[in-house]
Motif scaffolding. Structure first.
Motif: not given
Length: 1347
Positions: A463-469, A471-472, A477-478, A483-484
């Protein structure tokens, strides 16, 4: 043929690519063009086919070797030796007359199977074998390998015993036949069905019609397409829905609950049990046995498998149903006739699913097979595929490894790549929907919902969420959402390079219900080991550790220069230096299959420094004036590949000029001349918009001179780099050095512009950050970003001002921007720059509407996340009310109590597997129009840095001239909403527009790569070049070949095939073959509707072309219906205020003029005049032409005073622009004299009548009623003209040559004379050409490039 039948035989499509073995691939690869053409109801190509491609190809391939740069050209000589024969065979059907079938020796037996299953008279059989003299033929054998098969051979169709699988295929096939004319599947977006309304619009197939007499034409346009009509109804978008459905044949046909047969019955040959409810309301239980189908004695609650008294044993289920139900027999034959009347292009599945944004209320019928399909796909496998689930990764990589030495091999390879890819995208889309709908178990169910990952059908979903930070530092999340998309651009770049030994993953990005899902094929073995062990190249922890591997270095050294990537060294935390040929994030993983994969390609292209504010890195002064760098929600902004290529090309031209200029100086030429050249040549040009006022001739001269200069300069530079002699060498080195420095080259000794994708990345450490060379790398990246703003955006605006690019909706706008390498985040800057030019105000409107649509899409995504499944339609209708509606307080159709009670329940079910679908999101119910519009203006300001002057839909409509219906269409299409097909009062102020019943469905929106047909592309572009040189015959041959090759690679339907058909139609029209032109263009329209959508801008263009060809064929009523539809679609997309609509109106006006509807004609022509004056200026040739047409129409109505007034305007423009001596000016002057005479005569008569001197009789006025031919000439003029300096005999000769194409070389007529010169002339210049040119409509430019 395999791809052409109404429904792919499950077996063939399944075996085609199992294990990717080439033997089975040839099933689909040799889709035989000859046979295909016959199927399309057209003539086949005259050439026999070699491996599904004309022998002509083989010949032309050799001559094309140099032009198209085909490495395989030499190897293709051997193809010609394969004699590919076309011949006819007799097919003997049980209990029927023999039928004759044309076949080709390269075809497979399988393809005859497919044809028989598709033909009206044999489509009820599926389980049969083909025999010659009692010998059964192998399905996968080529016909030429079969002994004794020749012209006139009799092939017997022999009914075979059923197996369970064959019985199921048979039932499915009969079910497909029963719903073959029902549009329900197209509206539901399943099985690659899509809509087409051409034959409804023209009331039947135009090719079957006889020429209609103009006097029998009903030509009143519907009110809603009249100029300045404000209504925009939606129902006409889907005309004739009632007639689309076929007759009902049965009430119910399903499998029963008695399945599967118990052991003792299996030994009696029972395979399946069916239940049928006929239209006469009789119930039957039917057994499918090995010998066929018969009625048994079971009931719903009692199992009695014995045969009934009358068991009606039949091999085909249809024969059985014909005997037990007279209504079935009657209706089924009507249905088959109706199915037979549909054009094959209306029935063949499309390569990718197309969705309609509106759908009628559907009736949901009992369909056990549909239910079973839905259930089996949830389990993650599609049942009718042999063996197990498909190994997507293996198929995708195996097809890439097929040989590509010769043309037939390349065709097989490209066909296989395309087929696997379209299947993968379909499966990935279904999987993504299943994941979001909560039907798939996560592989890490214990983790937080947003971090879950899924595997379904051998495809990996995240899913397009920021997993394990992860992309912090990049925007959370943006960034994870962006990214994909960036990764997909990288995959596309590496995929298109087609570099041997380097593999990318099958990738698709799917947006559905507010979530973004990435689907990827799985690298073998990746799931069994930790990531640290797998990665042998690149970095997994943002540069703390960096690894490399010799094999990857070797592979990436080949791709880096092609992608303009600069090989650069980076430092790990331990201080190790590692040289990279990609960005740091890119990872190399060797799978268990020993293949080298590259993934995480999101930063393949350099960063966009305009959206990366970095301390101590100021941009140039001019960029700061433009307001850069700007803040952006994420730090992953990259430049596009198109921009990089344009930038390098521009720099190369500057380099060549600089070197050539230095060389001229070296030659000690006079100082003065050198100075002149310096001013003229050296300055790397920035595009200024003030230069747009040049006349076309000046512009053309300038361009020609420039290109000659550049060519000459290039020769000098080549001489420099190869020159001998000591002193000379020193000098030339010096020259190259200076030139290289001037364009910022990374090398002193040659032109070298490459980009380091890791500059300006705080997490990447470079060993030489202080060095001059590293500063140069940084400067190049800044320059490229500057080039985008100072060169590419003005260049786009100048294209719009010259009308070489004229977008009609957001989709075409984005396409045009992307072609220039402009990212969508620059939309605000484009709006700001374009708003200064009133002559392109329509583009400004489209830009504003796209800004609003994109901002609304961003908000909708967040709004939908976590909306309860129960409230989805309520939430969507509420959002649309707030977005489009004027009612200030729409209420969400769910009460607060319901939401509260759900909250309470939910506390207990927190451990729900698909928890991200049940977050307590009740925010949506409180949205109001004023809040939403405030958010939209904020989003446009934050994301696009543009200030909208509006805080409600009314202000948008009033201030920017947007239409609500166009905004609704754009929004529904961009987020995948399907609304109910009905009339909506979008302007209503006292109640809300939408309720939850109006939301019919929500669809996925998929992005993916598009595999190309490389050989076809070379043929197509060479053909275009030939046509522009005036070699019509060669051009026509090459483009016909391109069509053949495209059919081989893509199957029957594809947007590129539509572009090819459009060009062939145009060429036939130029040659005066109006019938052929109409036939090609009809196929182009059908195809565009099917593969792009019924209201896609491309479809609008196709409709306009077809209207012209129908008129040329004297089918006036069809022409009017088509051109009315064209105008209606353009109004939905954009509205009346657009130059394309002016062109459509001129066409309508002229056709109405031809049928003597002068009053109606005048309304359209006057509107065209008004719009053209606005966009082309008072003095343009288009406007003069419009004045002339209006004058002609006035005079036909007998209003000579108005006619004189208009003709005077036209005369004034011609005189001023072209001078008194020009033919056009003289014609206009003659016309004025004639009109003055008529006006005088008319006035005299009137005076006499007033005085009562004469009895009231009018002398006949000299009004010429226009002939169809003269109107056609004028239509050709206004639609953009190709001038052909060619006599009638030459045209005749050319026609003969086309018809004799297949004749032997010796009989071939001589070539068309080389005087044939085609230049495409815009109307402005058309007047300036000398006399004696034939005016022939060409519009070669409008072919839609195939790249």
């Amino acid at each position: 043929m395999a791809g052409i039948s109404g429904q792919d035989n499950d077996e063939s499509s399944a075996t085609t690519l199992q294990n990717g073995s080439p033997k089975s691939q040839s099933v689909t690869a040799t889709v035989n063009g000859n046979e295909k053409m016959k199927l399309n109801g057209e003539e086949g190509t005259d050439q026999p086919l070699v491996n599904g491609c004309c022998q002509e190809v083989a010949r032309t391939e050799e001559s094309l070797g140099e032009e198209a740069g085909e490495e395989g050209a030499k190897n293709d000589k051997e193809i010609v030796l394969i004699q590919d024969m076309g011949f006819n065979v007799q097919i003997q059907i049980p209990g029927g007359n023999p039928i004759e079938l044309p076949v080709s020796s390269m075809e497979l037996v399988q393809e005859i199977h497919q044809v028989l299953m598709d033909r009206e008279d044999t489509c009820i059989r599926t389980c049969f074998s083909l025999q010659i003299d009692g010998v059964t033929l192998d399905n996968f054998a080529e016909l030429k390998s079969i002994e004794g098969l020749k012209e006139g051979s009799v092939i017997k169709v022999v009914e075979e015993p059923y197996t369970v699988r064959e019985a199921r295929i048979h039932v499915r096939h009969i079910r497909d036949l029963l719903k073959s004319v029902d549009p329900a599947d197209a509206y539901n977006g399943v099985d690659c069905n899509s809509l087409s309304f051409l034959n409804t619009v023209t009331v039947g197939d135009i090719l079957d019609k006889k020429r209609s007499k103009p006097d029998s034409v009903d030509c009143t346009p519907p009110d809603f397409i009249m100029p300045s009509s404000k209504e925009r109804p939606l129902l006409p978008l889907h005309p004739g829905l009632k007639d689309l459905k076929g007759p009902q044949c049965l009430k119910v046909l399903t499998y029963t609950g008695w399945n599967p047969p118990p052991g003792n019955r299996r030994m009696h040959g029972d395979l399946l049990y069916l239940y049928v409810l006929t239209l006469e309301d009789k119930k039957y239980h039917i057994t499918a046995s090995t010998r066929g189908f018969y009625v048994n004695q079971s009931t719903e609650d009692e199992f009695n498998p014995r045969a009934a008294q009358q068991k009606f044993l039949s091999h085909s289920l249809v024969d059985l149903l014909n005997q037990i139900s007279p209504s079935f027999k009657r209706n089924f034959s009507i249905l088959l006739k109706k199915r037979g009347q549909k054009h094959p292009f209306e029935r063949v599945p499309t390569p990718y699913q197309i969705y309609s944004w509106m759908a009628p209320q559907s009736e949901h019928s009992v369909d056990y097979i549909r239910a079973e399909d839905a259930f089996s796909t949830r389990l993650g496998y599609e049942e009718h595929i042999p063996g197990q689930t498909r190994d997507w990764n293996e198929e995708i990589q195996t097809t890439r490894e097929l040989s590509k030495k010769t043309l037939p091999e390349r065709l097989i390879r490209e066909r296989a790549i395309f087929k696997v890819h379209s299947d993968f995208v379909g499966a990935a889309t279904r999987g993504a929907m299943a994941v979001i709908d909560g039907n798939v178990m996560a592989i890490n169910p214990g983790e937080d919902a947003k971090m879950q990952m899924f595997i379904w059908n051998n495809i990996f979903f995240s899913l397009g969420f920021d997993v394990r930070e992860h992309y912090k530092d990049f925007g959370g999340d943006y960034a994870a959402y962006i990214a994909p998309g960036n990764d997909l651009q990288g995959v596309k770049a590496y995929f298109n390079l087609d570099s041997e030994g380097l593999y990318t993953l099958g990738t698709a990005v799917i947006d559905y219900r507010g979530y973004r899902v990435t689907a990827q094929s799985i690298i073998p073995g990746i799931l069994d080991r930790e990531q640290e062990q797998s990665v042998v190249y690149g970095s997994i922890d943002f540069g703390k550790t960096v690894v490399t591997c010799d094999k990857y270095v070797e592979l990436l050294q080949k791709t880096a220069p092609q992608l303009k990537i600069f090989p650069h060294k980076v430092l790990s935390d331990k201080g190790d230096e590692v040289e990279l040929y990609t960005s740091l994030e890119c990872k190399g993983i060797i799978g268990n299959d020993k293949r080298h994969y590259v993934l995480d390609l999101l930063r393949t292209f350099p960063p966009d420094i305009n959206y990366l504010p970095i301390e101590d890195e100021p941009l140039s002064k001019i960029m700061q004036e433009h307001g850069y760098p700007k803040k952006h929600p994420h730090r992953l902004a990259c430049l596009r590949q198109e921009l990089i290529e344009a930038f390098v090309e521009t720099r190369y031209v500057a380099f060549v000029r600089h070197a050539a200029y230095q060389f001229q100086q070296l030659q000690q030429q006079s100082q003065k001349k050198a100075d002149e050249n310096k001013d003229q040549k050296l300055v790397p040009q920035e595009l200024e918009l003030d230069g747009l006022e040049e006349t076309p001739e000046e512009k053309e001269k300038k361009e020609k001179a420039e290109s000659e200069n550049i060519d000459e300069a290039k020769k000098i530079v080549e001489a420099l780099t190869k020159s001998e002699g000591e002193s000379f060498e020193e000098n030339s080195k010096d020259i190259v050095k200076k030139a290289a420095a001037a364009v910022g080259s990374l090398s002193d000794t040659e032109f070298s512009i490459f980009f380091n994708p890791d500059v300006f990345q705080p997490h990447v450490k470079h060993p030489d950050e202080k060095s001059d060379h590293f500063q140069r790398q940084k400067k190049l990246v800044k320059d490229a970003a500057e080039f985008l703003v100072l060169h590419q955006i003005p260049s786009f605006i100048s294209d719009c001002m010259e009308h070489s690019s004229s977008p009609i909706d957001g989709f075409t706008l984005c396409e045009a921007l992307h072609n220039k390498g402009i990212n969508i985040r620059y939309l605000g800057k484009v709006a700001e720059m374009i708003s200064k030019y009133s002559s392109v105000s329509y583009v400004y409107t489209i830009v504003i509407s796209e800004l609003i649509c994109r901002a609304a899409k961003h908000l909708f995504k967040l709004y939908m996340q976590g909306v309860d499944m129960m409230n989805t339609s309520a939430a969507i209708s509420h959002f649309l009310n707030c977005y489009i509606g004027s009612y200030p307080s729409p209420h969400a159709q769910v009460t607060a109590d319901e939401l509260q009670s759900k909250k309470a329940k939910r506390k207990n079910s927190k451990k729900n597997k698909a928890a991200f679908l049940s977050i307590d999101n009740t925010e949506w119910a409180n949205e109001t129009p004023s809040k939403l519009w405030k958010k939209i203006t904020e989003e446009v300001s934050e994301y696009f840095d543009y200030k909208l002057d509006c805080d409600s839909i009314e202000q948008v409509v009033e201030k920017y001239g947007l239409q609500r219906v166009s905004m609704l269409r754009a929004f529904c299409m961009s987020v995948g909403i399907q609304i109910l097909l009905r009339e909506y009062n979008l302007d209503i102020k006292n109640k809300q527009i939408f309720n939850e019943e109006d939301i019919v469905n929500i669809f996925p929106v998929a992005k993916h790569i598009h595999p190309k047909a490389s050989d076809a592309y070379h043929f197509f572009t060479s053909g275009q070049t030939k046509i522009q040189q005036g070699l019509l015959r060669e051009g026509y041959d090459l483009i016909s070949e391109a069509l053949n090759l495209l059919n081989n690679v893509y199957g029957a339907l594809h947007p590129e095939i539509a572009a090819c058909l459009r060009l062939l139609a145009r060429l036939n029209y130029i040659m005066g073959e109006y019938g052929e032109a109409m036939s090609f263009q009809q196929r182009a329209v059908l195809m565009s509707e099917r593969v792009l959508g019924i209201d896609n801008p491309n479809t609008i263009t196709e409709y306009a072309h077809l209207a012209l060809y129908c008129f040329a064929n004297s089918q006036v009523s069809s022409a009017l219906r088509l051109i009315y539809r064209t105008r209606y679609l353009a109004l939905l997309c954009h509205g009346e205020d657009h130059p394309e609509v002016a062109l459509i109106d001129s066409n309508i006006g002229l056709i109405l003029h031809a049928v003597e509807e002068f009053d109606l004609s005048l309304r359209f022509l006057e509107h065209a005049l008004e719009v053209n004056t606005k966009y082309f200026g008072q003095r343009s040739m288009k406007v003069a032409m419009n004045y002339h047409l209006v004058a002609r129409t006035h005079s036909c109505r007998g209003d000579f005073r108005a006619a004189l007034q208009s003709e005077k305007e036209a005369y004034a423009i011609y005189k001023q622009t072209l001078g008194e001596e020009h033919e056009r000016t003289k014609e206009s002057s003659e016309c004025l004299k004639h009109l003055t005479q008529q006006a005088v005569v008319f006035q005299k008569k009137m005076n006499e009548i007033y005085k009562g001197e004469k009895s009231i009789t009018f002398p006949p006025l000299h009004i010429q009623t226009p002939s169809i031919a003269s109107v056609l000439d004028t239509l050709n003029v206004i639609n953009g003209i190709v001038f052909v300096q060619i006599s009638q005999e030459d045209i005749e000769k050319f026609r003969q040559q086309v018809s004799l194409k297949g004749a032997a070389k010796s009989e071939e007529p001589e070539k068309a004379p080389s005087t044939l010169k085609i230049t495409e002339v815009p109307e402005e210049e058309e007047a300036k050409l000398p006399n004696g040119h034939a005016k022939i409509n060409g519009d070669i430019a409008h072919t839609g490039d195939l790249d």
